[in-house]
Design a protein around this motif. Structure first.
Motif, PDB file in Angstrom:
ATOM      1  N   TYR A 137       4.176   7.135  28.695  1.00 20.42           N
ATOM      2  CA  TYR A 137       3.320   8.233  28.220  1.00 20.42           C
ATOM      3  C   TYR A 137       1.921   8.237  28.839  1.00 20.42           C
ATOM      4  O   TYR A 137       1.390   9.289  29.161  1.00 20.42           O
ATOM      5  CB  TYR A 137       3.225   8.148  26.697  1.00 20.42           C
ATOM      6  N   GLU A 180       8.738  19.414  18.795  1.00 15.77           N
ATOM      7  CA  GLU A 180       8.354  19.712  20.189  1.00 15.77           C
ATOM      8  C   GLU A 180       9.509  19.490  21.161  1.00 15.77           C
ATOM      9  O   GLU A 180      10.413  18.709  20.915  1.00 15.77           O
ATOM     10  CB  GLU A 180       7.181  18.808  20.618  1.00 15.77           C
ATOM     11  N   ASP A 206       8.359  15.930  26.636  1.00  7.36           N
ATOM     12  CA  ASP A 206       7.143  15.979  27.446  1.00  7.36           C
ATOM     13  C   ASP A 206       7.473  16.601  28.816  1.00  7.36           C
ATOM     14  O   ASP A 206       8.485  16.253  29.440  1.00  7.36           O
ATOM     15  CB  ASP A 206       6.643  14.538  27.619  1.00  7.36           C
ATOM     16  N   ILE A 209       9.780  12.262  22.628  1.00  7.97           N
ATOM     17  CA  ILE A 209       9.501  13.285  23.648  1.00  7.97           C
ATOM     18  C   ILE A 209       9.627  12.723  25.072  1.00  7.97           C
ATOM     19  O   ILE A 209       9.603  13.500  26.016  1.00  7.97           O
ATOM     20  CB  ILE A 209       8.111  13.954  23.463  1.00  7.97           C
ATOM     21  N   TYR A 268       4.464  12.483  15.034  1.00 11.92           N
ATOM     22  CA  TYR A 268       3.412  13.315  15.645  1.00 11.92           C
ATOM     23  C   TYR A 268       3.954  14.491  16.449  1.00 11.92           C
ATOM     24  O   TYR A 268       3.292  15.508  16.599  1.00 11.92           O
ATOM     25  CB  TYR A 268       2.495  12.575  16.626  1.00 11.92           C
ATOM     26  N   HIS A 269       5.141  14.328  17.043  1.00 11.43           N
ATOM     27  CA  HIS A 269       5.632  15.375  17.960  1.00 11.43           C
ATOM     28  C   HIS A 269       6.823  16.148  17.409  1.00 11.43           C
ATOM     29  O   HIS A 269       7.489  16.865  18.144  1.00 11.43           O
ATOM     30  CB  HIS A 269       5.985  14.744  19.304  1.00 11.43           C
ATOM     31  N   THR A 270       7.088  16.006  16.120  1.00 16.40           N
ATOM     32  CA  THR A 270       8.248  16.662  15.517  1.00 16.40           C
ATOM     33  C   THR A 270       8.290  18.152  15.854  1.00 16.40           C
ATOM     34  O   THR A 270       7.273  18.846  15.761  1.00 16.40           O
ATOM     35  CB  THR A 270       8.243  16.434  13.984  1.00 16.40           C
ATOM     36  N   GLY A 272       7.887   8.631  20.041  1.00 19.23           N
ATOM     37  CA  GLY A 272       7.569  10.046  19.826  1.00 19.23           C
ATOM     38  C   GLY A 272       8.740  11.003  19.941  1.00 19.23           C
ATOM     39  O   GLY A 272       8.631  12.169  19.582  1.00 19.23           O
ATOM     40  N   ARG A 330      14.923  19.108  20.268  1.00 22.81           N
ATOM     41  CA  ARG A 330      13.539  19.128  19.750  1.00 22.81           C
ATOM     42  C   ARG A 330      13.290  17.816  19.020  1.00 22.81           C
ATOM     43  O   ARG A 330      14.185  17.294  18.335  1.00 22.81           O
ATOM     44  CB  ARG A 330      13.364  20.281  18.770  1.00 22.81           C
ATOM     45  N   ALA A 331      12.077  17.327  19.116  1.00 18.92           N
ATOM     46  CA  ALA A 331      11.755  16.018  18.531  1.00 18.92           C
ATOM     47  C   ALA A 331      11.949  16.020  17.016  1.00 18.92           C
ATOM     48  O   ALA A 331      11.606  16.988  16.332  1.00 18.92           O
ATOM     49  CB  ALA A 331      10.317  15.639  18.879  1.00 18.92           C
TER      50      ALA A 331
END
Ligand code: 4NP
Length: 158
Positions: free
Chosen positions: A130, A50, A53, A13, A46-48, A11, A71-72
């Protein structure tokens, strides 16, 4: 021209942004800043866009590291040209990256993070924290500290 290293997870993240942050600190301590450049990305989108975490940012902060603003983003084929060394965090990430390589030269740039695990390491890959608790994030940061230290020792010779 700097030697360019790309850390890859699913991800982008948790594990790979942490690897990038921990590696950059080790590069700076080794006096290699400017000679080695790091980035990170994920195999999934999915986390582009962001931030990492918040649980990973908290674990990094507990270990004395600060987020540098990454950033992702998602891995793309052009990364095979942009980087000298591509480091997937687990076997699934490695298979996904290798499935995108267009030949032996590109595939040869891909080496798993576990290549820099010591003989006493009980993990065989960087585990995905995760779906677990904070201790898993702390354990990943410590594992990445050990592995990136060994990687930096190797890069002193490039
Ligand atoms: P990472 O962790 O690959 O270390 O960034 C994950 C991030 C997101 C998800 C799984 C693992 N996810 O399922 O959304």
């Amino acid at each position: 021209m700097a030697y360019r290293v790309l850390f890859v997870c699913l991800g982008n993240i948790c594990r790979s942004p942490a690897a990038e942050i921990v590696f950059n600190a080790a590069i700076e301590r080794a006096g290699l800043k400017g000679r080695v450049k790091a980035d990170s990305c994920g195999t999934a989108s999915y986390h582009t866009g962001e931030k990492p975490d918040h649980r990973m940012l908290a674990a990094l902060e507990r270990a004395g590291y600060a987020w540098g603003g990454h950033r992702a983003r998602t891995f793309c084929r052009a990364d095979f040209e942009r980087f000298d060394l591509i480091i997937p965090q687990d076997e699934s990430n490695r298979n996904d990256i290798l499935s995108l390589a267009s030949g032996a030269e590109q595939a040869a740039k891909v080496r798993p993070m576990s290549d820099w695990f010591g003989p006493d390491e009980h993990e065989r890959e960087v585990p995905d924290p995760y779906y677990g608790g904070p201790a898993g994030f702390d354990a990943v940061v410590r594992l990445l500290e050990r592995a990136t230290e060994a990687l930096v020792q190797e890069l002193r010779e490039v």
